[in-house]
Design an enzyme around this catalytic site. Structure first.
Site, mmCIF file in Angstrom:
data_model
loop_
_atom_site.group_PDB
_atom_site.id
_atom_site.type_symbol
_atom_site.label_atom_id
_atom_site.label_comp_id
_atom_site.label_asym_id
_atom_site.label_seq_id
_atom_site.Cartn_x
_atom_site.Cartn_y
_atom_site.Cartn_z
ATOM 1 N N SER A 1 0.827 -1.206 0.000
ATOM 2 C CA SER A 1 0.000 0.000 0.000
ATOM 3 C C SER A 1 0.859 1.252 0.000
ATOM 4 C CB SER A 1 -0.907 0.032 1.235
ATOM 5 O OG SER A 1 -1.625 1.246 1.237
ATOM 6 N N LYS B 1 -4.508 -6.645 3.366
ATOM 7 C CA LYS B 1 -4.462 -5.495 2.443
ATOM 8 C C LYS B 1 -5.868 -5.132 1.977
ATOM 9 C CE LYS B 1 -2.846 -2.431 -0.555
ATOM 10 N NZ LYS B 1 -3.740 -2.293 -1.659
ATOM 11 N N HIS C 1 -7.558 -3.337 4.753
ATOM 12 C CA HIS C 1 -6.963 -1.991 4.787
ATOM 13 C C HIS C 1 -7.700 -1.083 3.804
ATOM 14 C CE1 HIS C 1 -4.471 1.012 2.771
ATOM 15 N NE2 HIS C 1 -3.884 1.222 3.919
ATOM 16 N N ASN C 2 -7.886 -1.558 2.597
ATOM 17 C CA ASN C 2 -8.561 -0.738 1.587
ATOM 18 C C ASN C 2 -10.017 -0.480 1.955
ATOM 19 O OD1 ASN C 2 -6.113 -1.220 0.290
ATOM 20 N ND2 ASN C 2 -7.049 -1.199 -1.725
ATOM 21 N N GLU D 1 -10.073 2.167 4.418
ATOM 22 C CA GLU D 1 -9.774 3.408 3.683
ATOM 23 C C GLU D 1 -11.067 3.988 3.071
ATOM 24 O OE1 GLU D 1 -6.415 2.837 0.942
ATOM 25 O OE2 GLU D 1 -7.600 3.854 -0.584
HETATM 26 P P1 NDP Z 1 -0.593 -2.128 -14.278
HETATM 27 O O1 NDP Z 1 -1.562 -2.716 -13.341
HETATM 28 O O2 NDP Z 1 -1.045 -1.090 -15.218
HETATM 29 O O3 NDP Z 1 0.080 -3.317 -15.113
HETATM 30 C C1 NDP Z 1 0.994 -3.068 -16.145
HETATM 31 C C2 NDP Z 1 2.094 -4.080 -16.105
HETATM 32 O O4 NDP Z 1 1.557 -5.415 -16.241
HETATM 33 C C3 NDP Z 1 3.063 -3.885 -17.262
HETATM 34 O O5 NDP Z 1 4.368 -4.146 -16.796
HETATM 35 C C4 NDP Z 1 2.599 -4.941 -18.234
HETATM 36 O O6 NDP Z 1 3.592 -5.360 -19.150
HETATM 37 C C5 NDP Z 1 2.260 -6.065 -17.294
HETATM 38 N N1 NDP Z 1 1.408 -7.080 -17.895
HETATM 39 C C6 NDP Z 1 0.119 -6.963 -18.257
HETATM 40 N N2 NDP Z 1 -0.323 -8.127 -18.782
HETATM 41 C C7 NDP Z 1 0.724 -8.991 -18.750
HETATM 42 C C8 NDP Z 1 0.885 -10.339 -19.135
HETATM 43 N N3 NDP Z 1 -0.129 -11.046 -19.629
HETATM 44 N N4 NDP Z 1 2.105 -10.903 -18.967
HETATM 45 C C9 NDP Z 1 3.133 -10.203 -18.443
HETATM 46 N N5 NDP Z 1 3.032 -8.923 -18.039
HETATM 47 C C10 NDP Z 1 1.827 -8.326 -18.198
HETATM 48 O O7 NDP Z 1 0.699 -1.589 -13.498
HETATM 49 P P2 NDP Z 1 0.811 -0.774 -12.143
HETATM 50 O O8 NDP Z 1 2.253 -0.507 -11.977
HETATM 51 O O9 NDP Z 1 -0.153 0.332 -12.086
HETATM 52 O O10 NDP Z 1 0.348 -1.832 -11.026
HETATM 53 C C11 NDP Z 1 1.011 -3.070 -10.810
HETATM 54 C C12 NDP Z 1 0.296 -3.833 -9.715
HETATM 55 O O11 NDP Z 1 0.315 -3.060 -8.542
HETATM 56 C C13 NDP Z 1 -1.182 -4.119 -10.001
HETATM 57 O O12 NDP Z 1 -1.531 -5.377 -9.478
HETATM 58 C C14 NDP Z 1 -1.913 -3.059 -9.274
HETATM 59 O O13 NDP Z 1 -3.214 -3.454 -8.860
HETATM 60 C C15 NDP Z 1 -1.026 -2.818 -8.106
HETATM 61 N N6 NDP Z 1 -1.124 -1.419 -7.702
HETATM 62 C C16 NDP Z 1 -1.054 -1.120 -6.430
HETATM 63 C C17 NDP Z 1 -1.150 0.165 -6.017
HETATM 64 C C18 NDP Z 1 -1.026 0.413 -4.619
HETATM 65 O O14 NDP Z 1 -1.203 1.518 -4.154
HETATM 66 N N7 NDP Z 1 -0.698 -0.586 -3.877
HETATM 67 C C19 NDP Z 1 -1.343 1.305 -6.883
HETATM 68 C C20 NDP Z 1 -1.361 0.911 -8.203
HETATM 69 C C21 NDP Z 1 -1.274 -0.402 -8.564
HETATM 70 P P3 NDP Z 1 3.693 -4.635 -20.597
HETATM 71 O O15 NDP Z 1 4.526 -3.407 -20.372
HETATM 72 O O16 NDP Z 1 4.379 -5.644 -21.440
HETATM 73 O O17 NDP Z 1 2.313 -4.332 -21.058
#
Ligand code: NDP
Length: 480
Positions: A128, A183, A186-187, A190
């Site tokens: 988070s 987690k 937590h959300n 939130e």
């Molecule tokens: P995204 O959720 O937008 O995911 C994009 C990434 O996933 C890219 O690296 C993409 O690769 C990869 N991807 C998508 N499909 C595939 C696949 N089939 N095989 C391999 N790679 C794949 O990225 P974020 O950075 O926003 O978030 C990452 C994670 O973190 C998510 O699970 C999200 O829910 C979580 N998160 C958590 C937050 C928090 O506050 N804790 C905030 C935001 C996100 P490519 O470049 O090749 O498309």
């Protein structure tokens, strides 16, 4: 094998987490992304990080020292499964795969079970704090085996946020899905916290005519007291913001339809199946849903309200009442959230230290607040505390605040201003402390139409009244 830790998925979260890892003494970070451009861009933009780029899963595995440890930061759901499948092919027993994405905890339980069969450790870790947290120190909630924690613990401690007392905001929550479960809650908390703050703002604005900038000052003032928290702090910032285009307060030009990514709904769905009343979180989630139905809100405008202007006589007094109502409702929301964690732990056989959970939320995450120290104190005093709200500090606050809380709910109700989270928290509070509940009548009704039986206050056993016969009472089998 030059790297001690790897990151798969280099979108905003993954690249920030990789940079955070690389900035810590002793870490060399291998990085891999499905499409090559993100890897190239990250490595070029941050030569100081000394990343070890990999362009295939084989290369990625070869670049990691054993036991290999990799954190996946890709889109939750199918993409996470796809990456796990690839990593399992190139990793060996004893290696560790961490999913740092926002996985739904039953998925984590399923994945952990499947990966464990290969001898590889799988750790679902809730992270988070958004992008900034990933870069500068998030709150981390890892599940997984004790064995994996031995290797992973020091690495996660090195990148986690640090609380005021110097403790890193990470602890081994429990096995398999425990980390993602916590987690999720937590959300959910939130959501409740945000809705309560929004209701406080709305009531003050409509009851006293204060401007958003004036209310920003009120929140900034509240942030120096028992409500001190990141969410109160950013609320003041948002309320103070003026729209460059119109010159109006930004909050007045933002469309009043709240979005959601689903973690609030998961928290509520899970609570329903566990039988835990998380009414604050549920009302907050439903309030977002209600706001997002413009077609219904449009036609419902014709429905009547109380028809009087809402104007409180004593504005300062009302503001203080709202502050107390907010704090009381917040105590209830957290008390309910911790109930859900306890119930989840019992259901899924996790040993979760609730005090430790409250401590790792003190920095790095969205609900970070001084208040969490009080929760930690309460569980330190009484680890099996059945109702968090009854711990002395909270019970005192509720005793001091309940009259104000009731005045605020009455004022809101009379004025026709929706305050679902304030009022449902109060209803929960009154329900919990009641000597007797009308649940007795519900049992009577259930027995009438479904012969569901009831128990009596004055003797052991299970009973049924012959409602369609002579209405005498018989002893019955317990059918609930
Ligand atoms: P995204 O959720 O937008 O995911 C994009 C990434 O996933 C890219 O690296 C993409 O690769 C990869 N991807 C998508 N499909 C595939 C696949 N089939 N095989 C391999 N790679 C794949 O990225 P974020 O950075 O926003 O978030 C990452 C994670 O973190 C998510 O699970 C999200 O829910 C979580 N998160 C958590 C937050 C928090 O506050 N804790 C905030 C935001 C996100 P490519 O470049 O090749 O498309």
């Amino acid at each position: 094998a030059a790297a001690n830790i790897g990151v798969v998925g280099l979108a905003v979260m993954g690249s920030n987490l990789a940079r955070n890892l690389a900035s810590r003494e002793g870490n060399t970070v291998a990085v891999y992304n499905r499409s090559r451009t993100k890897t190239d861009e990250l490595v070029q933009a941050h030569p100081e990080a000394g990343f070890v780029p990999a362009f295939s899963y084989e290369e990625f595995a070869a670049s990691l020292s054993k036991p290999r440890t990799a954190i996946i930061m890709v889109k939750a759901g199918g993409p996470t499964d796809a990456v796990i499948d690839e990593l399992v092919k190139v990793f060996e027993p004893g290696d560790i795969i961490v999913d740092g994405g926002n996985a739904y905890f039953p998925d984590t339980i399923r994945r952990e079970k499947a990966v464990r069969e290969t001898g590889i450790n799988f750790v679902g870790a809730g992270i988070s704090g958004g992008e900034e947290g990933a870069l500068n120190g998030p709150s981390i909630m890892p599940g997984g085996s004790d064995e994996s924690w031995v290797t992973l613990g020091p690495i996660l401690k090195s990148i986690a946020a640090v609380a005021d007392d110097g403790e890193p905001c990470v602890t081994h929550i429990g096995h398999d899905g425990a980390g993602h479960f916590v987690k999720m809650v937590h959300n959910g908390i939130e959501y409740a916290d945000m809705q309560l703050i929004a209701e406080a703002y709305d009531l003050i604005r409509r009851g006293t005519g204060r401007t958003p900038a004036e209310i920003a000052d009120i929140f900034a003032e509240w942030n120096t007291g028992e409500l001190e928290s990141y969410l109160i702090e950013i609320t003041a910032e948002v309320l103070r913001q003026v729209d460059a285009e119109t010159g109006k307060p930004l909050v007045d030009v933002i469309l009043d339809q709240a979005g959601a990514k689903g973690t609030g709904a998961w928290t509520v769905q899970t609570a329903l199946s566990l039988g835990v009343p998380v009414s604050g979180i549920a009302e907050a989630t439903f309030a977002r849903s209600l706001s997002s139905h413009p077609e219904q809100r449009e036609v419902a405008r014709v429905l009547p309200g109380p028809g009087t202007e809402f104007q409180v006589d004593d504005a300062d007094g009302f503001v203080e009442d709202v502050r107390q109502a907010l704090f009381a409702s917040k105590i209830i929301a957290y008390s309910q959230g911790f109930d859900e964690i306890r119930a989840g732990a019992a259901e899924y056989n996790w040993t979760i230290d609730l005090g430790a959970v409250s401590k790792i939320w003190r920095a790095g995450c969205i609900i970070r607040a001084q208040f969490l120290n009080r929760i930690a104190d309460a569980y330190a005093e009484q680890p099996e505390l059945p109702v968090l709200a009854t711990a002395p500090y909270f019970a005192d606050a509720l005793t001091r605040g309940q009259a104000a809380w009731r005045r605020v709910v009455i004022a809101a109700t009379q004025a026709g201003i929706p305050s679902p989270a304030f009022s449902s928290s109060l209803a929960y509070y009154d329900g919990l402390r009641a000597d007797r509940l009308p649940a007795a009548l519900v049992q009577g009704q259930r027995d009438f139409f479904g012969a569901h039986t009831y128990k009596r206050i004055d003797k052991e056993g299970t009973f049924h009244t012959l409602w369609s016969g002579d209405r005498t009472e018989i002893e019955a089998e317990d059918t609930h």
